[in-house]
Design a protein around this motif. Structure first.
Motif, mmCIF file in Angstrom:
data_model
loop_
_atom_site.group_PDB
_atom_site.id
_atom_site.type_symbol
_atom_site.label_atom_id
_atom_site.label_comp_id
_atom_site.label_asym_id
_atom_site.label_seq_id
_atom_site.Cartn_x
_atom_site.Cartn_y
_atom_site.Cartn_z
ATOM 1 N N ASP A 31 6.825 -21.243 -1.144
ATOM 2 C CA ASP A 31 8.239 -21.168 -1.514
ATOM 3 C C ASP A 31 9.029 -20.113 -0.743
ATOM 4 O OD1 ASP A 31 7.210 -18.916 -2.554
ATOM 5 O OD2 ASP A 31 7.672 -19.352 -4.642
ATOM 6 N N GLY A 32 8.421 -19.517 0.240
ATOM 7 C CA GLY A 32 9.180 -18.580 1.058
ATOM 8 C C GLY A 32 9.427 -17.230 0.422
ATOM 9 N N LEU A 33 8.771 -16.972 -0.683
ATOM 10 C CA LEU A 33 8.911 -15.662 -1.318
ATOM 11 C C LEU A 33 8.338 -14.580 -0.400
ATOM 12 C CD1 LEU A 33 9.349 -13.995 -4.023
ATOM 13 C CD2 LEU A 33 6.935 -14.435 -4.465
ATOM 14 N N PRO A 34 9.101 -13.525 -0.136
ATOM 15 C CA PRO A 34 8.541 -12.484 0.731
ATOM 16 C C PRO A 34 7.426 -11.712 0.030
ATOM 17 C CG PRO A 34 10.748 -11.877 -0.003
ATOM 18 C CD PRO A 34 10.487 -13.255 -0.515
ATOM 19 N N VAL A 35 6.282 -11.648 0.633
ATOM 20 C CA VAL A 35 5.139 -10.990 0.002
ATOM 21 C C VAL A 35 4.390 -10.081 0.974
ATOM 22 C CG1 VAL A 35 4.735 -12.711 -1.804
ATOM 23 C CG2 VAL A 35 3.745 -13.046 0.452
ATOM 24 N N GLY A 36 5.031 -9.743 2.095
ATOM 25 C CA GLY A 36 4.363 -8.913 3.102
ATOM 26 C C GLY A 36 3.890 -7.579 2.543
ATOM 27 N N ALA A 37 4.773 -6.912 1.811
ATOM 28 C CA ALA A 37 4.412 -5.604 1.280
ATOM 29 C C ALA A 37 3.341 -5.751 0.198
ATOM 30 C CB ALA A 37 5.649 -4.900 0.716
ATOM 31 N N VAL A 38 3.441 -6.825 -0.585
ATOM 32 C CA VAL A 38 2.431 -7.064 -1.625
ATOM 33 C C VAL A 38 1.069 -7.259 -0.968
ATOM 34 C CG1 VAL A 38 1.794 -8.466 -3.617
ATOM 35 C CG2 VAL A 38 4.203 -8.220 -3.003
ATOM 36 N N SER A 39 1.075 -8.035 0.101
ATOM 37 C CA SER A 39 -0.165 -8.284 0.823
ATOM 38 C C SER A 39 -0.755 -6.990 1.367
ATOM 39 C CB SER A 39 0.119 -9.273 1.962
ATOM 40 O OG SER A 39 -0.949 -9.264 2.882
ATOM 41 N N GLY A 40 0.094 -6.213 2.027
ATOM 42 C CA GLY A 40 -0.372 -4.940 2.574
ATOM 43 C C GLY A 40 -0.894 -4.028 1.474
ATOM 44 N N PHE A 41 -0.156 -3.998 0.383
ATOM 45 C CA PHE A 41 -0.543 -3.141 -0.743
ATOM 46 C C PHE A 41 -1.906 -3.562 -1.298
ATOM 47 C CE2 PHE A 41 -0.614 -2.192 -5.275
ATOM 48 C CZ PHE A 41 -0.240 -0.844 -5.304
ATOM 49 N N CYS A 42 -2.066 -4.860 -1.513
ATOM 50 C CA CYS A 42 -3.334 -5.352 -2.073
ATOM 51 C C CYS A 42 -4.498 -5.081 -1.122
ATOM 52 C CB CYS A 42 -3.243 -6.855 -2.342
ATOM 53 S SG CYS A 42 -2.158 -7.255 -3.718
ATOM 54 N N ASN A 43 -4.263 -5.313 0.161
ATOM 55 C CA ASN A 43 -5.328 -5.061 1.124
ATOM 56 C C ASN A 43 -5.724 -3.583 1.153
ATOM 57 O OD1 ASN A 43 -6.286 -7.464 2.726
ATOM 58 N ND2 ASN A 43 -4.081 -7.782 2.820
ATOM 59 N N ALA A 396 -5.283 -7.413 8.719
ATOM 60 C CA ALA A 396 -5.161 -8.149 7.457
ATOM 61 C C ALA A 396 -4.058 -9.192 7.565
ATOM 62 C CB ALA A 396 -4.872 -7.176 6.302
ATOM 63 N N ALA A 397 -2.988 -8.833 8.237
ATOM 64 C CA ALA A 397 -1.882 -9.789 8.411
ATOM 65 C C ALA A 397 -2.337 -10.967 9.266
ATOM 66 C CB ALA A 397 -0.686 -9.097 9.049
ATOM 67 N N ALA A 398 -3.142 -10.680 10.281
ATOM 68 C CA ALA A 398 -3.673 -11.760 11.123
ATOM 69 C C ALA A 398 -4.546 -12.687 10.284
ATOM 70 C CB ALA A 398 -4.467 -11.187 12.285
ATOM 71 N N ARG A 399 -5.304 -12.104 9.378
ATOM 72 C CA ARG A 399 -6.137 -12.920 8.494
ATOM 73 C C ARG A 399 -5.280 -13.823 7.628
ATOM 74 N NH1 ARG A 399 -11.208 -11.740 8.565
ATOM 75 N NH2 ARG A 399 -11.850 -9.686 9.282
ATOM 76 N N GLU A 400 -4.193 -13.281 7.126
ATOM 77 C CA GLU A 400 -3.333 -14.060 6.238
ATOM 78 C C GLU A 400 -2.709 -15.241 6.975
ATOM 79 O OE1 GLU A 400 -3.065 -14.209 3.111
ATOM 80 O OE2 GLU A 400 -4.403 -12.492 2.832
ATOM 81 N N THR A 401 -2.193 -14.998 8.171
ATOM 82 C CA THR A 401 -1.526 -16.087 8.879
ATOM 83 C C THR A 401 -2.525 -16.950 9.637
ATOM 84 O OG1 THR A 401 -1.151 -14.721 10.835
ATOM 85 C CG2 THR A 401 0.575 -14.737 9.168
#
Length: 1000
Positions: A31-43, A396-401
């Motif tokens: 749905d296009g919700l921005p979650v970059g910071a959430v992802s970084g935080f969780c990682n 981690a971002a590379a893993r996500e995308t």
DNA sequence: CCCCAACCGTA
DNA sequence: GTACGGTTGGGGG
């Protein structure tokens, strides 16, 4: 809580901002919700917890809390209206993430703490002092200097970005004062980000010096009149009140009313399903899998948690199926199970065709190309990553995308000699829909050196991630086949990383993609691809590192300049991939790319790294012999010429032969000079002149000496003691490989003198060189594609093809055929493959053009299928602008319709040759790709070392030669199958010996 | 120092 | 007549 316990206090707000700014923007897929910071935080949190729970590290928390700022008025704001007044509102994409991050904390089963009116720092300070009073140890997870005042022998800070503990000595080293004086120091220096005034003109260095001298702030203010420097003195006296106000602002409160007592912060076990549910809701695939693995729960069985977000509408529509399902080239059955194991599957994070991008693959490809051509590349957005934690966030971002462009920077163009200096990454936030996608690129310097300051050559630049740490992380990223690595000319990086113990898995190569799409149309280097597809001229290497005498290796380049250059390369590579990938699909060339190009990268990298042993002594001895022979000839040449001159200069030689000596000149070169080619000299020699013969001999000897016996030893690698050629996968138009530095595809074989050089290529003790070559592969391909009955029959019967041709044409029986007759037929056969012309054949055979013309006419009468094939090939080339090999490889001829008849004729001959040469090249490529798995399956240790267009050379253990030979032969002879069922058998001859001359 | 032409080694 | 890469000499900057 009791003495000896260990409390971890995470500065959650600090975490959020660092995660947000360090990371490429990432949106939830659905749905296009921005979650970059959430992802970084969780990682970050996951890593912190797994590290902390790892008892081997030594620091194991018993209590743990994540502290956030409460977003409203704080007591500081009431005290000082301008406090944090210059802070801008948080970025829009970050707003919905604050709540999610608190949810995330709870999902991790951790206390999530915030108190109205106080900042996270005050809460941390209060907990830290309380725990310390009990006798517990405290670790504050933050690197914020505002918290450094809390450091004591029992209270440490931990910078997770740099994986570094901060204790009392570290504070002193950084700020020049011990932690207890940090408040005074900050009172003097102020803080522009929080708008804390401080004393104007006083920075950290001066402040530390003053505090050293006067002890503390109160004493300093009281005795300010004693300060010698006028400006400093006046500023401090005038701003004493500001300093006192600043002190109140920077002093952390340790009396915050706490909702949760220390005991309530006890670290609970992980609630796996709860956390997995949250991560699934966020669509963090990789982390979900990891957590599920670690907790031993089945991710598939856990429903995504319901997470409420203050974020209304969906930004984008649903994703469609990936548009990557192109079929094999027409008329070709691909059931090629034999090699599938050698091809790494790409993850499915490939460009889907969104409705807005058009509905056919061709529309998508066009839209992509237009999109990226229009988008400007912003060099200022590149960052240098200089700490491990930031690198981890990127990985981690590379893993996500699931997609990352990768490039290495080194000290040498030669991958066998190069040392890594740094690497760059580029990540796209949205791999599904490139419209509005943001590409972030970073350079990670690892081994940059400071200038050539002293005799020792300068030291290492500070703040670079230690090589070993970087390689560990790189290994994780590069060896994970589920993350698609995109590189330009990957073989280089593959070979380099292989030397560091890393095997790249799951990759694409933009150079090879371009090669498959545009062989014949344009070059495939990054600079030309970038200009062509992105309308962007990348920074030239020589503008960064210079060249020639003034050039330096990349480790000497300033990191800022290196970052611009290196990150740009990764950025450009990722953009090229976005443009070229859909073009592969649209043009139905994915199969060619995946079967004939991509899998060859690791194969060639291994061949290159193995190298071959070359015997220095043999070459040295030959070199001496050649020098003697040449010297003797030189004397004779000068005698005959009547003067000394530079024999190697065709210009001077021409003057001697055709000027001074008045010999009849033959051909001219295109610059109008008399040609002194071997052909011309041979003709003169045939008329009885002595000199031309000697020139020809002299040229042969000096050629062998300079190109081979003198040059080859210089290519012996200092450590491996072997010669490692470099194969180019994308520098011929037809699909052949090329070899360089040194070129091992043109080692002499025709003359006895030349063949001696081959005896210097030897096997190591206990081994043999095994050479296996295709017999007449191009004529066999011709017989197949043109479907010529007599040729097919002759090959099936295993009879001499040139003799058969002669027999058909001239009516001479094969038995007792004069060698001259066979020679002519052989020349015609080769001529056919090269797109025969009467002119060329006449030249080759030294006959009249009219006679050659008659031969060709006769040939076409006997083999009408050949003329049909040639006409049909020319027609398709003219119509499509390209021709195809039997495996669907395309070779383009953009000038085939040239109005210049000689240009057009040249293109036509090349177009006739390309499917023949190219199909043969494809066949041996297929053999090479299958060879290693086949040898392995047979339990054989043979190593494939070299390829010379129709020949493969292996190094084989003496005792395994007999078993290896049939395997090699079988793989090569069956290489066209099952994609193509050749109407003509392929035949391979193989031999083994201790040197290449005897094996061939 | 860079580039081109000429020449020649291979398939 | 096809496809390459390397060396040399020589001209230009």
């Amino acid at each position: 809580m009791k003495k000896g316990d260990h409390l971890f206090l995470v500065d959650g707000s600090g975490f959020i901002f660092r995660a947000f700014h360090a990371l490429p923007p990432l949106t939830r897929k659905s749905d296009g919700l921005p979650v970059g910071a959430v992802s970084g935080f969780c990682n970050m949190l996951w890593k912190l917890l797994t590290d902390a729970r790892d008892t081997s590290v030594g620091v194991t928390p018993s209590h743990f809390a994540v502290i956030f700022d409460y977003s409203s008025q704080t007591f500081r704001k009431q005290l000082y209206d301008a406090y944090k007044a210059n802070r801008s509102a948080p970025p829009e994409e970050l707003i919905p993430q604050f709540g999610l991050i608190r949810e995330a904390t709870r999902a991790f089963n951790l206390p999530c703490i915030e108190t109205e009116g106080f900042e996270a720092d005050d809460i941390i300070a209060t907990y830290a002092r309380q725990a310390e009073a009990i006798g517990a140890d405290v670790t504050i997870v933050s690197s914020d200097k505002d918290l450094m005042q809390l450091v004591t022998p029992n209270v440490h800070m931990y910078d997770s970005m740099k994986d570094k503990q901060i204790g009392i000595p570290d504070v002193i080293e950084k700020w020049g004062v011990p932690p207890e004086k940090m408040i005074d120091l900050q009172s003097l220096t102020g803080d522009s980000t929080d708008n804390i005034p401080g004393v104007p003109g006083i920075g950290p260095k001066t402040a530390a010096q003053l505090l050293e001298e006067y002890g503390d702030l109160d004493t300093l203010l009281a005795r300010a009149g004693e300060i010698k420097q006028q400006k400093r003195r006046e500023s401090i006296i005038a701003n004493a009140d500001l300093a006192r106000l600043s002190r109140t602002l920077v002093t952390l409160r340790t009396d915050v009313p706490l909702d949760m007592a220390l005991d309530a912060l006890v670290l609970e076990p992980q609630d796996g399903p709860k956390l997995v549910g949250f991560l699934k809701a966020m669509e963090f695939g990789t982390l979900t899998r990891r957590v599920a693995d670690a907790c031993g729960c089945d991710a598939g069985a856990i429903a995504p948690a319901e997470v409420k977000v203050e974020w209304g509408e969906s930004a984008r529509g649903p994703d469609l199926d990936p548009g990557d399902s192109d079929g094999p080239p027409e008329g070709i059955t691909v059931v090629d199970g034999a090699i599938s194991g050698a091809v790494e599957a790409a993850p499915d994070a490939l460009p889907a065709q969104g409705p807005h991008e058009g509905t056919t693959p061709a529309d998508l490809a066009k839209a992509r190309a237009e999109l990226f051509a229009a988008e400007k590349i912003d060099l200022s957005s590149y960052v240098a990553i200089r700490d491990v934690a930031t690198l981890d966030i990127w990985i981690a971002a590379a893993r996500e995308t699931g997609l990352v462009a990768f490039d290495t920077e080194t000290t040498s163009i030669d991958a066998m000699q190069a040392d890594i200096v740094g690497f760059s990454l580029a990540i796209a936030d949205n791999t599904d829909d490139p419209r509005g996608t943001k590409i972030r690129a970073a350079y990670i310097p690892l081994a940059h050196k400071a200038g050539t300051g002293d005799l020792l050559g300068g030291g290492t630049v500070e703040n670079q991630i230690p090589l070993a740490e970087a390689l560990l992380r790189l290994k994780d990223l590069l060896e994970d086949p589920s993350i698609l690595k995109v590189a330009q000319n990957l073989k280089y990086d593959y070979l380099l990383m292989q030397r560091y113990g890393i095997v790249v898995r799951g990759f694409d190569d933009t150079m090879l993609m371009s090669y498959v799409l545009d062989a014949g149309n344009n070059a495939h280097g990054m600079d030309s691809l970038s200009e062509r597809w992105l309308g962007h001229k990348p920074i030239a290497f020589k503008d960064v590192a210079g060249s020639g005498r003034t050039g330096v290796t990349f480790d000497m380049v300033d990191i800022d300049r290196a970052t611009a250059y290196a990150a740009e390369d990764a950025d450009v590579t990722l953009r090229l991939w976005m443009v070229l990938k859909p073009r592969l699909t649209a043009q139905k060339l994915t199969t060619v790319y995946e079967r004939l190009e991509r899998p060859l990268v690791p194969v060639l990298a291994r061949m290159e790294s193995r190298g071959i042993t070359v015997d220095r002594q043999i070459l040295s001895r030959l070199s001496g012999e050649l020098a003697q022979g040449a010297a003797a000839l030189e004397d004779e040449i000068y005698q005959l010429a009547g003067e000394k001159f530079t024999i190697g200069s065709p210009k001077q030689l021409g003057d001697i032969l055709f000027g001074k000596m008045g010999l009849p000149g033959g051909a001219k070169t295109k610059t109008g000079q008399w040609s002194t080619s071997a052909q011309v000299l041979e003709d003169l020699a045939a008329t009885g002149h002595e000199l031309p013969r000697k020139i020809v001999d002299w040229r042969q000897l000096t050629k062998l000496k300079s190109t081979y016996t003198d040059a080859l030893p210089g290519y012996i690698h200092p450590e491996t003691r072997r010669v490692h050629t470099s194969y180019s996968l994308a520098s011929t138009t037809t699909g052949r490989l090329s070899s360089s530095e040194p070129n091992l595809q043109n080692i002499p074989v025709r003359t006895a003198e030349g063949r001696k050089i081959r005896t210097a290529f030897i096997s190591t003790p206990g081994n043999r060189l095994l050479s296996a070559d295709y017999s007449q592969i191009e004529l066999r391909v011709l017989a197949h594609v043109a479907d010529i009955p007599q040729l097919k029959q002759a090959f099936s019967d295993g009879i001499d093809i040139h003799a058969m041709t002669a027999s058909e044409m001239f009516g001479v029986p094969v038995a007792g055929m004069p060698s001259e007759v066979r020679r002519r037929a052989k020349a015609i056969n080769f001529g056919i493959i090269y797109g025969i012309s009467a002119f060329g054949l006449a030249n080759q055979l030294g006959i009249e053009r009219s006679e050659a013309s008659d031969y060709i006419k006769k040939y076409f009468e006997r083999f009408p299928g050949i003329r049909d094939y040639m006409d049909a090939t020319k027609a398709t080339a003219r119509e499509n602008g390209y021709v195809e090999t039997i495996f669907g490889r395309r070779v383009h001829y953009p000038e085939i319709r040239s109005s210049n008849p000689s240009v057009r004729a040249f293109n036509e001959r090349a177009a006739i040759n390309a499917p023949i040469q190219g199909s043969a090249a494809d066949i041996i490529r297929r053999a090479m790709i299958r060879m290693e798995p086949a040898l392995q399956a047979a339990g054989l240790s043979a190593r494939m070392l070299l390829q010379v267009h129709d020949e493969l050379i292996f190094e084989v253990e003496e005792g395994e030669v007999d078993k290896t030979m049939p395997i090699v032969t079988q793989i090569m002879e069956g290489a066209a199958m099952p994609a193509i069922d050749m109407k003509v058998p392929l035949k391979v001859d193989a031999r083994a010996a201790t040197n290449w001359d005897e094996a061939h």
